[in-house]
Design a protein around this motif. Structure first.
Motif, PDB file in Angstrom:
ATOM      1  N   TYR A 105     -38.923  30.326  72.901  1.00 53.80           N
ATOM      2  CA  TYR A 105     -38.969  28.897  73.255  1.00 53.80           C
ATOM      3  C   TYR A 105     -38.523  28.044  72.080  1.00 53.80           C
ATOM      4  O   TYR A 105     -38.984  28.214  70.952  1.00 53.80           O
ATOM      5  CB  TYR A 105     -40.390  28.508  73.667  1.00 53.80           C
ATOM      6  CG  TYR A 105     -40.575  27.013  73.863  1.00 53.80           C
ATOM      7  CD1 TYR A 105     -40.306  26.417  75.085  1.00 53.80           C
ATOM      8  CD2 TYR A 105     -40.988  26.198  72.813  1.00 53.80           C
ATOM      9  CE1 TYR A 105     -40.472  25.043  75.271  1.00 53.80           C
ATOM     10  CE2 TYR A 105     -41.158  24.834  72.984  1.00 53.80           C
ATOM     11  CZ  TYR A 105     -40.891  24.265  74.214  1.00 53.80           C
ATOM     12  OH  TYR A 105     -41.044  22.914  74.384  1.00 53.80           O
ATOM     13  N   LYS A 106     -37.596  27.108  72.361  1.00 56.12           N
ATOM     14  CA  LYS A 106     -37.133  26.181  71.338  1.00 56.12           C
ATOM     15  C   LYS A 106     -36.686  24.886  72.007  1.00 56.12           C
ATOM     16  O   LYS A 106     -35.863  24.910  72.932  1.00 56.12           O
ATOM     17  CB  LYS A 106     -35.960  26.786  70.570  1.00 56.12           C
ATOM     18  CG  LYS A 106     -35.469  25.917  69.437  1.00 56.12           C
ATOM     19  CD  LYS A 106     -34.312  26.578  68.711  1.00 56.12           C
ATOM     20  CE  LYS A 106     -33.785  25.635  67.646  1.00 56.12           C
ATOM     21  NZ  LYS A 106     -32.573  26.169  67.027  1.00 56.12           N
ATOM     22  N   ILE A 107     -37.235  23.763  71.540  1.00 59.63           N
ATOM     23  CA  ILE A 107     -36.809  22.464  72.073  1.00 59.63           C
ATOM     24  C   ILE A 107     -35.333  22.295  71.724  1.00 59.63           C
ATOM     25  O   ILE A 107     -34.919  22.521  70.587  1.00 59.63           O
ATOM     26  CB  ILE A 107     -37.649  21.325  71.466  1.00 59.63           C
ATOM     27  CG1 ILE A 107     -39.099  21.439  71.928  1.00 59.63           C
ATOM     28  CG2 ILE A 107     -37.065  19.971  71.844  1.00 59.63           C
ATOM     29  CD1 ILE A 107     -40.034  20.461  71.253  1.00 59.63           C
ATOM     30  N   SER A 108     -34.528  21.923  72.728  1.00 55.75           N
ATOM     31  CA  SER A 108     -33.089  21.799  72.470  1.00 55.75           C
ATOM     32  C   SER A 108     -32.648  20.377  72.228  1.00 55.75           C
ATOM     33  O   SER A 108     -31.624  20.158  71.590  1.00 55.75           O
ATOM     34  CB  SER A 108     -32.257  22.423  73.585  1.00 55.75           C
ATOM     35  OG  SER A 108     -32.778  22.192  74.845  1.00 55.75           O
ATOM     36  N   ALA A 109     -33.384  19.410  72.708  1.00 63.28           N
ATOM     37  CA  ALA A 109     -33.010  18.014  72.502  1.00 63.28           C
ATOM     38  C   ALA A 109     -34.205  17.125  72.843  1.00 63.28           C
ATOM     39  O   ALA A 109     -35.104  17.540  73.565  1.00 63.28           O
ATOM     40  CB  ALA A 109     -31.826  17.638  73.393  1.00 63.28           C
ATOM     41  N   VAL A 110     -34.167  15.939  72.334  1.00 62.63           N
ATOM     42  CA  VAL A 110     -35.174  14.956  72.715  1.00 62.63           C
ATOM     43  C   VAL A 110     -34.821  14.512  74.131  1.00 62.63           C
ATOM     44  O   VAL A 110     -33.680  14.106  74.396  1.00 62.63           O
ATOM     45  CB  VAL A 110     -35.171  13.754  71.750  1.00 62.63           C
ATOM     46  CG1 VAL A 110     -36.122  12.676  72.229  1.00 62.63           C
ATOM     47  CG2 VAL A 110     -35.519  14.217  70.347  1.00 62.63           C
ATOM     48  N   PRO A 111     -35.755  14.625  75.067  1.00 64.40           N
ATOM     49  CA  PRO A 111     -35.456  14.242  76.446  1.00 64.40           C
ATOM     50  C   PRO A 111     -35.028  12.784  76.546  1.00 64.40           C
ATOM     51  O   PRO A 111     -35.612  11.925  75.882  1.00 64.40           O
ATOM     52  CB  PRO A 111     -36.761  14.474  77.191  1.00 64.40           C
ATOM     53  CG  PRO A 111     -37.596  15.323  76.302  1.00 64.40           C
ATOM     54  CD  PRO A 111     -37.117  15.080  74.905  1.00 64.40           C
ATOM     55  N   PRO A 112     -34.027  12.513  77.375  1.00 64.17           N
ATOM     56  CA  PRO A 112     -33.547  11.143  77.529  1.00 64.17           C
ATOM     57  C   PRO A 112     -34.503  10.258  78.325  1.00 64.17           C
ATOM     58  O   PRO A 112     -34.326   9.056  78.374  1.00 64.17           O
ATOM     59  CB  PRO A 112     -32.219  11.311  78.266  1.00 64.17           C
ATOM     60  CG  PRO A 112     -32.374  12.590  79.007  1.00 64.17           C
ATOM     61  CD  PRO A 112     -33.261  13.457  78.154  1.00 64.17           C
ATOM     62  N   GLN A 113     -35.497  10.865  78.952  1.00 63.41           N
ATOM     63  CA  GLN A 113     -36.441  10.093  79.749  1.00 63.41           C
ATOM     64  C   GLN A 113     -37.845  10.669  79.590  1.00 63.41           C
ATOM     65  O   GLN A 113     -37.994  11.838  79.263  1.00 63.41           O
ATOM     66  CB  GLN A 113     -36.017  10.074  81.211  1.00 63.41           C
ATOM     67  CG  GLN A 113     -35.798  11.443  81.807  1.00 63.41           C
ATOM     68  CD  GLN A 113     -35.123  11.368  83.155  1.00 63.41           C
ATOM     69  OE1 GLN A 113     -35.374  10.468  83.916  1.00 63.41           O
ATOM     70  NE2 GLN A 113     -34.271  12.322  83.442  1.00 63.41           N
ATOM     71  N   PRO A 114     -38.858   9.826  79.786  1.00 62.77           N
ATOM     72  CA  PRO A 114     -40.230  10.327  79.657  1.00 62.77           C
ATOM     73  C   PRO A 114     -40.525  11.375  80.736  1.00 62.77           C
ATOM     74  O   PRO A 114     -39.841  11.449  81.748  1.00 62.77           O
ATOM     75  CB  PRO A 114     -41.088   9.078  79.846  1.00 62.77           C
ATOM     76  CG  PRO A 114     -40.200   8.035  80.405  1.00 62.77           C
ATOM     77  CD  PRO A 114     -38.789   8.438  80.154  1.00 62.77           C
ATOM     78  N   ASN A 115     -41.552  12.177  80.485  1.00 62.54           N
ATOM     79  CA  ASN A 115     -41.972  13.218  81.427  1.00 62.54           C
ATOM     80  C   ASN A 115     -40.869  14.226  81.713  1.00 62.54           C
ATOM     81  O   ASN A 115     -40.714  14.701  82.835  1.00 62.54           O
ATOM     82  CB  ASN A 115     -42.511  12.610  82.728  1.00 62.54           C
ATOM     83  CG  ASN A 115     -43.772  11.822  82.495  1.00 62.54           C
ATOM     84  OD1 ASN A 115     -44.595  12.184  81.667  1.00 62.54           O
ATOM     85  ND2 ASN A 115     -43.919  10.719  83.208  1.00 62.54           N
ATOM     86  N   SER A 116     -40.099  14.563  80.689  1.00 62.54           N
ATOM     87  CA  SER A 116     -39.042  15.567  80.808  1.00 62.54           C
ATOM     88  C   SER A 116     -39.101  16.499  79.604  1.00 62.54           C
ATOM     89  O   SER A 116     -39.571  16.115  78.539  1.00 62.54           O
ATOM     90  CB  SER A 116     -37.661  14.906  80.860  1.00 62.54           C
ATOM     91  OG  SER A 116     -37.532  14.114  82.009  1.00 62.54           O
ATOM     92  N   ASN A 117     -38.620  17.713  79.797  1.00 65.46           N
ATOM     93  CA  ASN A 117     -38.515  18.695  78.717  1.00 65.46           C
ATOM     94  C   ASN A 117     -37.139  19.333  78.776  1.00 65.46           C
ATOM     95  O   ASN A 117     -36.672  19.703  79.863  1.00 65.46           O
ATOM     96  CB  ASN A 117     -39.576  19.799  78.867  1.00 65.46           C
ATOM     97  CG  ASN A 117     -40.992  19.274  78.783  1.00 65.46           C
ATOM     98  OD1 ASN A 117     -41.290  18.384  78.006  1.00 65.46           O
ATOM     99  ND2 ASN A 117     -41.870  19.835  79.593  1.00 65.46           N
TER     100      ASN A 117
END
Length: 174
Positions: A105-117
């Motif tokens: 698991y690795k975060i790939s980007a800051v989500p462009p909208q809230p409540n997203s991963n």
């Protein structure tokens, strides 16, 4: 002979019409007694459905390349009853915890909208891209999860079509 020729011509025309129609039509999906609805392209395969709470639908997005033989590109919609925002937040937190436990698991980007991963993880030794969106609507917690190989041999066009399908469902679920 003329009858056979016109019958063959009609059959060919009907086959072409059906092939072209397949690219235009969509399958309508209804969940949670009709309070959640969206459409999927006819080319997507409805591979799993659960009833009850939570209710889940899983659609395979066929990858025509060799990548598709060893990895499953899919879009999942899960709907659970949530009486209030706290219940929704618990649903989202539980799903995020499961995601974080995936191998690699690795975060790939800051989500462009809230409540997203947006993240990547490993499945059967291959890297996959995940996009998750969450909504609280009409007493339901809704999760849209789009999972595809990070790099398919089908190419950038197929990946863009997959992402377009995911975004179309997200727009409908908002």
């Amino acid at each position: 002979m003329s009858f056979l020729r016109s019958t063959a011509t009609l059959a060919t025309a009907m086959a072409i019409t059906l092939l072209l129609a397949g690219h235009v039509h969509a399958t309508d999906v209804s969940m949670a007694n009709g309070s959640v609805s969206f459409s999927t392209p006819d080319s997507w395969l409805d591979i799993m459905e659960t009833q009850g709470d939570p209710e889940t639908r899983v659609f395979q997005v066929p990858d025509p390349s060799p990548t598709g033989k060893s990895s499953l590109a899919r879009i999942t919609v899960t709907v659970a009853q949530a009486g209030d925002v706290n219940s929704f937040n618990q649903f989202r937190s539980d799903a995020t915890a499961k995601a974080m436990a995936l191998p690699g698991y690795k975060i790939s980007a800051v989500p462009p909208q809230p409540n997203s991963n947006l993240y990547t993880a490993q499945e059967n030794g291959a890297q996959f891209s995940y996009v998750e969106h969450y909504w609280f609507k009409n007493g339901h917690a809704i999760q849209l999860r789009c999972v595809r190989p990070a790099h398919s041999l089908a190419g950038a066009g197929w990946e863009a079509e997959f992402d377009k399908g995911c975004n179309a469902i997200a727009a409908r679920l908002k």
